[in-house]
Design an enzyme around this catalytic site. Structure first.
Site, short mmCIF file in Angstrom:
data_model
loop_
_atom_site.label_atom_id
_atom_site.label_comp_id
_atom_site.label_asym_id
_atom_site.label_seq_id
_atom_site.Cartn_x
_atom_site.Cartn_y
_atom_site.Cartn_z
N HIS A 1 1.11 -1.29 0.00
CA HIS A 1 -0.08 0.58 0.01
C HIS A 1 0.69 1.50 -0.43
O HIS A 1 1.73 1.50 -0.02
CB HIS A 1 -0.65 0.26 1.49
N GLU B 1 0.88 4.34 1.76
CA GLU B 1 0.99 4.67 2.98
C GLU B 1 2.41 3.65 4.11
O GLU B 1 3.24 3.88 3.98
CB GLU B 1 0.42 4.05 4.08
N CYS C 1 -6.81 1.97 4.85
CA CYS C 1 -7.27 1.02 5.38
C CYS C 1 -7.41 0.50 6.99
O CYS C 1 -6.10 0.97 7.87
CB CYS C 1 -7.11 0.04 4.78
N CYS D 1 -2.83 0.22 7.73
CA CYS D 1 -2.38 1.21 7.10
C CYS D 1 -2.41 2.27 8.76
O CYS D 1 -1.78 2.92 8.66
CB CYS D 1 -2.83 1.91 5.92
#
Length: 160
Positions: free
Chosen positions: A53, A55, A83, A86
């Protein structure tokens, strides 16, 4: 243009990179002492890795840059609400602040479904700012999914 808008524009540019390689266009930058120290964009399909991801990629780079797992004094700019994975990493990294362009009602964990960034039960809370360049970032996501649905429809018809 505000400081938050200027840095969110950089996160938006990262999101566009993700979109160009067929990834969901989510981008992120981390700022420390008014300088970008890390950038990231979605790479899950490309890397074949759930953890890729935007992040998490940026957090890893920022930790390496600062030589510490604690990212105190840092602000994250991200184009879509984090999410649960993260958001948890943001809390664990002791990030001071997260600036979010657009919220994610189906998977967001910075206020939409749950707010993991500000739970009393955790030993760290993160300041949250939302809706910075919201229209641009949500438009990028919407356009991506409209195009994806069109491509999938064409592929389905070709396979009939």
């Amino acid at each position: 243009m505000t400081t938050d808008e200027r840095y969110m524009k950089q996160a938006y540019n990262q999101a566009k990179k993700a979109g160009k390689i067929g990834e969901v266009p989510i981008g992120c930058v981390i700022v420390y002492e008014d300088k970008i120290i890390a950038r990231g964009y979605n790479r899950r399909k490309t890397d074949k890795n759930t953890l890729s991801h935007a992040e998490l990629i940026a957090i890893k780079k920022a930790s390496k840059k600062l030589g510490d797992w604690r990212l105190e004094g840092c602000t994250m700019y991200v184009t879509l609400e984090p999410c649960q994975m993260c958001a948890g990493a943001i809390v664990q990294a002791r990030m001071d602040r997260v600036v979010i362009a657009t919220m994610s009602p189906k998977s967001g964990c910075a206020g939409s479904i749950i707010n993991l960034l500000n739970m009393d039960e955790f030993n760290h809370k993160v300041e949250i700012t939302t809706d910075i360049l919201k229209d641009e970032c949500s438009g990028l996501l919407s356009d991506f999914f409209v195009d994806l649905r069109k491509r999938l429809k064409v592929e389905k018809q070709e396979n009939l």
